[in-house]
Scaffold this active site. Sequence first.
Site, PDB file in Angstrom:
ATOM      1  CD1 TRP A 163      -2.311  -2.162   1.602  1.00  0.00           C
ATOM      2  CD2 TRP A 163      -3.046  -1.007  -0.162  1.00  0.00           C
ATOM      3  NE1 TRP A 163      -3.355  -2.862   1.048  1.00  0.00           N
ATOM      4  CE2 TRP A 163      -3.824  -2.185  -0.028  1.00  0.00           C
ATOM      5  CE3 TRP A 163      -3.343  -0.143  -1.218  1.00  0.00           C
ATOM      6  CZ2 TRP A 163      -4.864  -2.503  -0.902  1.00  0.00           C
ATOM      7  CZ3 TRP A 163      -4.382  -0.450  -2.091  1.00  0.00           C
ATOM      8  CH2 TRP A 163      -5.132  -1.620  -1.936  1.00  0.00           C
ATOM      9  CG  ASP A 182      -3.175   4.282   4.127  1.00  0.00           C
ATOM     10  OD1 ASP A 182      -4.243   4.166   4.750  1.00  0.00           O
ATOM     11  OD2 ASP A 182      -2.896   3.592   3.117  1.00  0.00           O
ATOM     12  CE  LYS A 241      -8.706  -1.978   4.612  1.00  0.00           C
ATOM     13  NZ  LYS A 241      -8.941  -3.010   3.622  1.00  0.00           N
TER      14      LYS A 241
HETATM   15  C1  LIG Z   1      -3.581   0.267   4.060  1.00  0.00           C
HETATM   16  C2  LIG Z   1      -4.478   0.486   2.884  1.00  0.00           C
HETATM   17  N1  LIG Z   1      -4.386   1.628   2.192  1.00  0.00           N
HETATM   18  C3  LIG Z   1      -5.157   1.875   1.132  1.00  0.00           C
HETATM   19  C4  LIG Z   1      -6.090   0.959   0.704  1.00  0.00           C
HETATM   20  C5  LIG Z   1      -6.945   1.278  -0.499  1.00  0.00           C
HETATM   21  O1  LIG Z   1      -8.224   1.520  -0.044  1.00  0.00           O
HETATM   22  P1  LIG Z   1      -9.464   1.748  -1.003  1.00  0.00           P
HETATM   23  O2  LIG Z   1      -9.773   0.436  -1.623  1.00  0.00           O
HETATM   24  O3  LIG Z   1     -10.508   2.238  -0.052  1.00  0.00           O
HETATM   25  O4  LIG Z   1      -9.089   2.773  -2.000  1.00  0.00           O
HETATM   26  C6  LIG Z   1      -6.251  -0.232   1.396  1.00  0.00           C
HETATM   27  C7  LIG Z   1      -7.255  -1.225   0.954  1.00  0.00           C
HETATM   28  O5  LIG Z   1      -7.375  -2.295   1.457  1.00  0.00           O
HETATM   29  C8  LIG Z   1      -5.422  -0.480   2.517  1.00  0.00           C
HETATM   30  O6  LIG Z   1      -5.534  -1.608   3.194  1.00  0.00           O
END
Ligand SMILES: Cc1ncc(COP(=O)(O)O)c(C=O)c1O
Length: 366
Positions: free
Chosen positions: A103, A173, A197
């Site tokens: 991520w 994040d 989550k």
């Molecule tokens: C740590 C993290 N950041 C970003 C995201 C991306 O999130 P989204 O699908 O809401 O754009 C996720 C998705 O699982 C994630 O776990």
Amino acid sequence: MKRLYNFGAGPAALPLPVLEEIQRDLVTHPELGASVLEISHRSKWFEGVLAAAEYNLRTLLDIPQEYSVMFLQGGASLQFAMVPMNFLSRGGPGADYLVTGAWSEKALAEAQKFGPARAAWNGKSSGYVRTPSPHEPDYSANAAYVHYTSNETIHGVEFFEPPSSGEAPLVCDASSDFLSRPIDIERHALVYAGAQKNAGPAGVTIVIVRGDILDRVPGGLPALLDYGLMARERSHYNTPPVFAVYVMGLVSRWLLESIGGLAKMEEINRRKAQIVYEALDAASGLYRTHAEKACRSRMNITFRLPDEETEKTFLAEAKSRDMIELKGHRSVGGIRVSIYNAVPLEAVEAMAKFLREFAAGRAAKA
Ligand SMILES: Cc1ncc(COP(=O)(O)O)c(C=O)c1O
């Protein structure tokens, strides 16, 4: 129909009392005489929902007044772009990223479309098994901001303390450990998290931003991508994700009233993670956990079995015991046991029992 043990990584398990309340009120909410899906985002009722959701988050996380709380759309992935669009410029100082998994790797790649952004630390070559120790990152002298991912959902690697970014504004994040434990908001300039989550259903992203950093937002951004405008309009510039905010309000109320706050939630989450890791470590010849011990995620427990065949058998046997959503992310394979806030202790104990019995079965066959 019975509910299975859901170990999904997101969208993920929601607290049962919240689901029951939604079900009760979905067709006709007693205050509205209509469904929550049918009501204006400008109604007094929704104003109250929005205010309560914000109040609950401020209380849970002890968010100081100088921070704005926003409920945005586009997922955490849009934040990968919004952060640099608002705080990075082509001619200005660059941003530093701590790359600890898939991520943060994505967040950095997105930032590089908007301005100078680099990895101040990158764990890729060692397979994303840990977070950096405090002296390891090579921070720029005058970074526009430092970005990190508090919990890498795919690799199962978690920071338990925010990294020290010096003078640079710290951006987090927190998508997959948000509301799983207290966070020191004051150490951060901005924290964002997709709700799906620990905080609610997919469709809303929470952004908490310190007021002074909003002065840096350049003019001319599209309205929905402008933190300054969205903060001034209090998540109400256009139609917010009404239903997702409503559910998030219920989840945050559950955390406050039924759990008793984030310190309590953290205690429960520590215990749950310990139960699973103990079962894995007790059969370490069979289960190869991914993360180094000090950085093991309390939310997403990742491990491999000796080969893919055994992993398939593991997943099938888990399913026969009512345990679902255990397959590792498609990019890394293996097994991932996600044990977010709403996954009950009972599910975690059932998982630990299964891990022990599966290992014993293998040992008996060998
Ligand atoms: C740590 C993290 N950041 C970003 C995201 C991306 O999130 P989204 O699908 O809401 O754009 C996720 C998705 O699982 C994630 O776990």
